[in-house]
Motif scaffolding. Structure first.
Motif, PDB file in Angstrom:
ATOM      1  N   ARG A   1     108.387  83.989  50.011  1.00  0.00           N
ATOM      2  CA  ARG A   1     107.212  84.766  50.389  1.00  0.00           C
ATOM      3  C   ARG A   1     105.903  84.003  50.160  1.00  0.00           C
ATOM      4  O   ARG A   1     104.999  84.060  50.976  1.00  0.00           O
ATOM      5  N   HIS A   2     105.805  83.264  49.059  1.00  0.00           N
ATOM      6  CA  HIS A   2     104.568  82.540  48.742  1.00  0.00           C
ATOM      7  C   HIS A   2     104.249  81.472  49.788  1.00  0.00           C
ATOM      8  O   HIS A   2     103.090  81.164  50.033  1.00  0.00           O
ATOM      9  N   GLU A   3     105.294  80.904  50.361  1.00  0.00           N
ATOM     10  CA  GLU A   3     105.106  79.846  51.353  1.00  0.00           C
ATOM     11  C   GLU A   3     105.324  80.351  52.779  1.00  0.00           C
ATOM     12  O   GLU A   3     105.132  79.596  53.733  1.00  0.00           O
ATOM     13  N   SER A   4     105.779  81.591  52.932  1.00  0.00           N
ATOM     14  CA  SER A   4     106.136  82.157  54.237  1.00  0.00           C
ATOM     15  C   SER A   4     107.152  81.276  54.967  1.00  0.00           C
ATOM     16  O   SER A   4     107.016  80.983  56.147  1.00  0.00           O
ATOM     17  N   ILE A   5     108.170  80.849  54.215  1.00  0.00           N
ATOM     18  CA  ILE A   5     109.206  79.970  54.757  1.00  0.00           C
ATOM     19  C   ILE A   5     110.568  80.650  54.597  1.00  0.00           C
ATOM     20  O   ILE A   5     110.872  81.222  53.552  1.00  0.00           O
TER      21      ILE A   5
ATOM     22  N   CYS B   1     114.419  87.702  43.131  1.00  0.00           N
ATOM     23  CA  CYS B   1     115.690  87.466  43.818  1.00  0.00           C
ATOM     24  C   CYS B   1     115.848  88.384  45.027  1.00  0.00           C
ATOM     25  O   CYS B   1     116.295  87.949  46.090  1.00  0.00           O
ATOM     26  N   GLN B   2     115.476  89.638  44.865  1.00  0.00           N
ATOM     27  CA  GLN B   2     115.589  90.567  45.980  1.00  0.00           C
ATOM     28  C   GLN B   2     114.588  90.215  47.084  1.00  0.00           C
ATOM     29  O   GLN B   2     114.905  90.354  48.268  1.00  0.00           O
ATOM     30  N   ASN B   3     113.405  89.725  46.723  1.00  0.00           N
ATOM     31  CA  ASN B   3     112.444  89.273  47.736  1.00  0.00           C
ATOM     32  C   ASN B   3     112.938  88.035  48.480  1.00  0.00           C
ATOM     33  O   ASN B   3     112.582  87.815  49.630  1.00  0.00           O
ATOM     34  N   LEU B   4     113.757  87.216  47.801  1.00  0.00           N
ATOM     35  CA  LEU B   4     114.352  86.056  48.468  1.00  0.00           C
ATOM     36  C   LEU B   4     115.357  86.474  49.534  1.00  0.00           C
ATOM     37  O   LEU B   4     115.614  85.728  50.467  1.00  0.00           O
TER      38      LEU B   4
END
Length: 84
Positions: free
Chosen positions: A56-60, A28-31
């Protein structure tokens, strides 16, 4: 140090899902959510969010307004973050 290890063991024994919940705090914090919003989500509350969410996984980066974020548990006790 032993007392701390014993307490952590006890937490893990009595609350086996805690490790997965802690992963969702980080997620959640990375979002882009703040600490309080992450706390609310892992405590089963819905967070209504306006702003940018970064995957982060999609760099979007997605810009959302009034998005409802909630952590759900399926029949196998797996967690899923939903965004409506």
């Amino acid at each position: 140090m032993n007392q701390l290890k014993e307490r952590l063991k006890k937490i893990d024994d009595y609350f086996p899902r805690i490790a997965n919940l802690l992963l969702y705090v980080d997620y959640c914090q990375n979002l882009g959510l703040n600490k309080e919003q992450a706390r609310q989500i892992v405590n089963g509350q819905t967070v209504i969010y306006d702003g940018s969410l970064y995957y982060r996984h999609e760099s979007i980066t997605c810009h959302v307004k009034g998005a409802h974020l909630k952590l759900l548990v399926d029949k196998q006790n797996n967690f899923h973050l939903t965004i409506n």
